[in-house]
Enzyme design. Structure first.
Site, PDB file in Angstrom:
ATOM      1  N   ILE A  33       0.408  -1.358   0.118  1.00 19.87           N
ATOM      2  CA  ILE A  33       0.503   0.265  -0.020  1.00 19.87           C
ATOM      3  C   ILE A  33       0.448   1.421  -0.071  1.00 19.87           C
ATOM      4  CG2 ILE A  33      -0.075   0.558   2.695  1.00 19.87           C
ATOM      5  CD1 ILE A  33      -3.551   0.562   2.378  1.00 19.87           C
ATOM      6  N   ASN A  88      11.800  -8.316   5.899  1.00 16.98           N
ATOM      7  CA  ASN A  88      12.526  -7.967   7.267  1.00 16.98           C
ATOM      8  C   ASN A  88      12.259  -8.727   8.434  1.00 16.98           C
ATOM      9  OD1 ASN A  88      13.496  -5.660   6.343  1.00 16.98           O
ATOM     10  ND2 ASN A  88      11.247  -5.130   6.241  1.00 16.98           N
ATOM     11  N   HIS A 101       6.608 -11.557   5.382  1.00 21.19           N
ATOM     12  CA  HIS A 101       6.161 -11.655   4.009  1.00 21.19           C
ATOM     13  C   HIS A 101       7.888 -11.097   3.290  1.00 21.19           C
ATOM     14  CE1 HIS A 101       6.481  -8.022   7.277  1.00 21.19           C
ATOM     15  NE2 HIS A 101       6.708  -7.253   5.483  1.00 21.19           N
TER      16      HIS A 101
HETATM   17  P1  AMP Z   1       7.722  -4.972   7.054  1.00 19.12           P
HETATM   18  O1  AMP Z   1       8.601  -2.947   7.786  1.00 19.12           O
HETATM   19  O2  AMP Z   1       8.666  -4.847   5.973  1.00 19.12           O
HETATM   20  O3  AMP Z   1       6.696  -5.010   7.768  1.00 19.12           O
HETATM   21  O4  AMP Z   1       6.517  -4.250   5.509  1.00 19.12           O
HETATM   22  C1  AMP Z   1       5.634  -4.044   6.163  1.00 19.12           C
HETATM   23  C2  AMP Z   1       4.740  -3.690   4.653  1.00 19.12           C
HETATM   24  O5  AMP Z   1       3.014  -3.872   4.874  1.00 19.12           O
HETATM   25  C3  AMP Z   1       5.046  -1.769   5.062  1.00 19.12           C
HETATM   26  O6  AMP Z   1       5.440  -1.983   3.438  1.00 19.12           O
HETATM   27  C4  AMP Z   1       3.641  -1.426   5.105  1.00 19.12           C
HETATM   28  O7  AMP Z   1       3.373  -0.312   3.587  1.00 19.12           O
HETATM   29  C5  AMP Z   1       2.973  -2.679   3.654  1.00 19.12           C
HETATM   30  N1  AMP Z   1       1.444  -2.520   4.067  1.00 19.12           N
HETATM   31  C6  AMP Z   1       0.538  -2.307   6.080  1.00 19.12           C
HETATM   32  N2  AMP Z   1      -0.835  -1.969   5.488  1.00 19.12           N
HETATM   33  C7  AMP Z   1      -0.939  -2.967   4.432  1.00 19.12           C
HETATM   34  C8  AMP Z   1      -2.146  -2.860   3.372  1.00 19.12           C
HETATM   35  N3  AMP Z   1      -3.716  -2.552   3.911  1.00 19.12           N
HETATM   36  N4  AMP Z   1      -1.979  -3.255   2.322  1.00 19.12           N
HETATM   37  C9  AMP Z   1      -0.555  -3.782   1.600  1.00 19.12           C
HETATM   38  N5  AMP Z   1       0.292  -3.330   2.250  1.00 19.12           N
HETATM   39  C10 AMP Z   1       0.184  -3.059   3.315  1.00 19.12           C
END
Ligand code: AMP
Ligand code: ZN
Length: 139
Positions: A33, A88, A101
């Site tokens: 997002i 991460n 992820h």
């Molecule tokens: P991390 O910082 O590696 O845990 O990555 C989490 C990722 O999830 C971040 O890059 C956010 O932008 C993404 N994210 C959080 N909420 C959503 C959502 N509802 N839909 C898509 N991506 C998301």
């Protein structure tokens, strides 16, 4: 299999909308997002695990297979010449969603994205000391 308060479990279940680009029995992939670059995609195992250390081998293998399928499509679609896979673990490393992820980030020449500032070891001895510490921790 899934956790009711986990954001990505809820996305996989369809309780929260996402821009899905790929799904199979093991893997769900959707656009981040808040992308680092347009087309930045998250590839997640359908079975909940908090981080890569908890990811089971079946899902790990399927994730890698999915990355190999999805990344070329992202590059083609976005006109990118390469991509980073970033993953991460734990808050200190930038993890904000505690469902394993993998980020796929398409890359173009001069796209302005940097990953880390290299800090070379001062000497080969210092580098070897670090290697030895890690080898000991593996015992
Ligand atoms: P991390 O910082 O590696 O845990 O990555 C989490 C990722 O999830 C971040 O890059 C956010 O932008 C993404 N994210 C959080 N909420 C959503 C959502 N509802 N839909 C898509 N991506 C998301
Ligand atoms: Zn989850």
């Amino acid at each position: 299999m899934q956790e009711k308060d986990c954001l990505f479990c809820r996305i996989i279940n369809g309780e929260i909308p996402s821009a899905k680009i790929y799904e199979d029995d093991y893997v769900y992939a959707f656009l981040d997002i808040a992308p680092g670059q347009q087309g930045h995609t998250l590839v997640v195992p359908k079975k909940h695990s908090a981080n890569i250390l908890e990811l089971d081998n079946d899902h790990g293998a399927k994730i890698l297979e999915a990355i190999q399928k999805i990344a070329p499509a992202i590059m083609n679609a976005m006109g990118a010449e390469g991509f980073n896979v970033i993953q991460n673990n734990n808050e200190v490393a930038g993890q904000t969603v505690f469902h394993t992820h993998f980020h796929i980030i398409p890359r173009k020449v001069n796209d302005g994205m940097g990953l880390w500032a290299p800090k070379p070891y001062e000497t080969m001895e210092k580098m070897q000391e670090v290697a030895t510490k890690i080898i000991q921790a593996l015992q």
